[in-house]
Write an enzyme that holds these catalytic residues in place. Structure first.
Site, mmCIF file in Angstrom:
data_model
loop_
_atom_site.group_PDB
_atom_site.id
_atom_site.type_symbol
_atom_site.label_atom_id
_atom_site.label_comp_id
_atom_site.label_asym_id
_atom_site.label_seq_id
_atom_site.Cartn_x
_atom_site.Cartn_y
_atom_site.Cartn_z
ATOM 1 N N LYS A 1 0.854 -1.198 0.000
ATOM 2 C CA LYS A 1 0.000 0.000 0.000
ATOM 3 C C LYS A 1 0.887 1.244 0.000
ATOM 4 C CE LYS A 1 -3.969 1.735 2.763
ATOM 5 N NZ LYS A 1 -4.897 1.372 3.852
ATOM 6 N N SER B 1 -9.866 1.285 2.599
ATOM 7 C CA SER B 1 -8.955 2.071 1.803
ATOM 8 C C SER B 1 -7.864 1.249 1.105
ATOM 9 C CB SER B 1 -8.281 3.120 2.681
ATOM 10 O OG SER B 1 -7.498 2.508 3.683
ATOM 11 N N SER C 1 -10.130 -1.305 6.701
ATOM 12 C CA SER C 1 -9.510 -1.114 5.392
ATOM 13 C C SER C 1 -8.753 -2.305 4.817
ATOM 14 C CB SER C 1 -8.562 0.077 5.433
ATOM 15 O OG SER C 1 -9.317 1.237 5.250
HETATM 16 N N1 GLN Z 1 -13.430 3.292 5.805
HETATM 17 C C1 GLN Z 1 -12.912 3.730 7.046
HETATM 18 C C2 GLN Z 1 -12.583 5.203 6.979
HETATM 19 O O1 GLN Z 1 -12.863 5.793 6.025
HETATM 20 C C3 GLN Z 1 -11.736 2.919 7.425
HETATM 21 C C4 GLN Z 1 -10.496 3.327 6.773
HETATM 22 C C5 GLN Z 1 -9.325 2.520 7.204
HETATM 23 O O2 GLN Z 1 -9.463 1.450 7.809
HETATM 24 N N2 GLN Z 1 -8.159 3.035 6.906
HETATM 25 O O3 GLN Z 1 -12.067 5.764 7.882
#
Ligand code: GLN
Length: 488
Positions: A81, A156, A180
């Site tokens: 990532k 994400s 995420s």
């Molecule tokens: N979808 C969640 C957010 O927008 C989680 C994101 C994540 O786990 N980095 O914060």
């Protein structure tokens, strides 16, 4: 044999027997990227020469007799990532604000992967600063779901999941602050684990919400996920929240025997809001577990309904503090101004995308004097209640079983104008971050038309990754879902 389709288990066996070289495996990934990534857009930067150099070094080590017993990932190409620091490589967090920043050092996870012999290559797409659930909030364009290019891969860590499922790499390392790793794994149809908070070092990972962030692997099956986790887990003095607990042999612990295992079905997670086809696929997975000898018990997590609100207060508060460092002075791009304040405003105004700005504004608000007690402190108290729910439930059962996401991959653009709808896609994944416990998502079936993967989530005890992976493995071995490959 199609090289890019292999699992890590299959690839390491072929590398060990010299049937395949690491260079060939790396070239297979690069060829695959050339063939499909113009449609997927998983990779936002790629240093081919560096990747091939690492692969050749792995081949040289193998030729000298190095073995996978000492270096479990020797010669295996793994994508990362865009949130990890790799020396002399870009780390943009899919944002414009970092400009042409190059990391001056390797983060601890990167060091560990290198020690394990992995060929780490490519920076894969994500929501900007890991804020989002669809990989649409990226300054590098959206990533497409390999099963249906019009749909999102989740987020994400959407680039990680898409690159694994599109067979552009053999495994990928992501982060999970509120789902995420698990949510994109579910929407793309791979396996992903969010380890217990403190299990994997956060040193060299660009911070979003420091009390929730955790690094974890994504791969084509449970075995590969266990192998990657074994390589990156462990105490790191450079991360004060990293826990000095021994790392078990996750691969060695995989077993199909579920005798005596109790799984809890949280009643608050079920019912309203779940897509009916997802619900019936999930129900079948629960019956499969019963058939395998697990005992299913309904349990209650009474504070579940406050999870999303609590998370979005705490995560935005922490993000507003963490992102203060991107000011145009220390890192990345700078947009000049007449005075320092104008420089900050211009740089941050231009550099951050809308969702990141929304979070910084929300987070600054909940931390501001007069609101701090009403929002931030209160959310911390609710977090403790959610944690208590989990502690009590996990005294009664070995793991909780839920769908990972209430629905399958949605169409790009469908939720971008409605942040609340987007936030609700995290409803089943968020508590695991608030409680600091571990959670895995694995494929448990496909909807019929369109054919889209459905994810099963198992939530385990703190530092119970080995048990959790075993429970996942038993189901995986009894079902065909992990063998499905996407046609691209
Ligand atoms: N979808 C969640 C957010 O927008 C989680 C994101 C994540 O786990 N980095 O914060």
């Amino acid at each position: 044999m199609i090289l890019h389709e292999l699992t890590i288990g299959e690839l390491t066996a072929k590398l060990a027997s010299k049937e395949v070289s690491s260079r060939e495996a790396m070239l297979a990934c690069l060829d695959r990227i050339d063939a499909v990534d113009n449609r997927i857009n998983a990779f936002i930067s790629l240093d081919r020469e560096d990747a091939l150099g690492q692969a050749e070094a792995a081949d040289a080590a193998l030729a000298k007799g190095a073995s996978h017993n000492e270096q479990s990932l020797l010669g295996v190409p793994v994508s990362l990532k865009d949130i990890f620091c790799v020396k002399n490589q870009p780390a943009n967090c899919a944002s414009k604000i970092l400009g042409d920043f190059l990391s001056p050092y390797d983060g601890s996870v990167v060091q560990k992967l290198k020690q394990a012999g992995a060929v780490i290559f490519g920076r894969v797409n994500m929501d900007e600063f890991a804020m989002g659930s669809s990989t649409e909030n990226s300054a590098f364009g959206r990533t497409c779901n390999p099963w249906d290019l019009e749909r999102v891969p989740g987020g994400s860590s959407g680039g990680c999941a898409a690159s694994v499922v599109a067979q552009e790499c053999f495994g990928s390392i992501g982060t999970d602050t509120g789902g995420s790793i698990r949510q994109p794994s579910a929407l793309c149809g791979c396996v992903g684990i969010k380890p217990t908070y403190g299990r994997v070092s956060r040193f060299g990972v660009i911070a979003f919400a420091s009390s929730l962030d955790q690094v974890g692997p994504m791969a084509r099956n449970v075995h590969d996920t266990a192998a990657l986790l074994g390589a990156i887990a462990g105490h790191d003095p450079k991360d004060s929240t990293s826990v000095p607990a021994e790392v078990p042999d996750y691969v060695g612990g995989l077993d199909v025997n579920l005798d005596g295992i109790k799984l809890g079905l949280p009643k608050e997670f079920l019912g309203a809001g779940i897509d009916p086809e997802v619900q019936s696929i999930f129900d079948a997975a629960v019956r499969q577990y019963e058939a395998l000898g697990a005992e299913i018990q309904e349990i209650s997590l009474p504070h579940t309904e406050y999870g999303v609100a609590t998370y979005y207060i705490l995560a935005t508060a922490e993000a507003s503090a963490n992102l203060a460092r991107f000011d145009g002075v220390r890192y990345g791009d700078r947009v000049e101004g007449d005075d320092p304040f104008a420089l900050y405003c211009n740089t941050r105004g231009k550099g951050f995308g809308d969702e990141v700005k929304r979070r910084i504004i929300l987070g600054t608000y909940v931390l501001s004097s007069g609101y701090y007690d009403a929002y931030y402190i209160r959310a911390q108290k609710v977090r403790s209640l959610i944690k208590q729910d989990f502690d009590q439930a996990l005294e009664k059962v070995d793991a909780l079983i839920t769908p990972t996401v209430p629905y399958t991959a949605f169409k790009a653009g469908e939720k971008t104008d409605d942040p609340l709808q987007m936030y609700l896609s995290d409803i089943f994944t968020i508590s695991c971050n608030l409680t600091g416990t571990c959670g895995v998502s694995l494929p448990c079936g496909f909807t019929s038309s369109p054919k889209l993967p459905v994810g099963l989530q198992l939530l385990g005890k703190p530092f119970g990754e080995q048990e959790l992976l075993k429970i996942a493995y038993a189901y995986e071995q009894a079902t065909p879902w992990h063998k499905e490959r996407v046609m691209l």
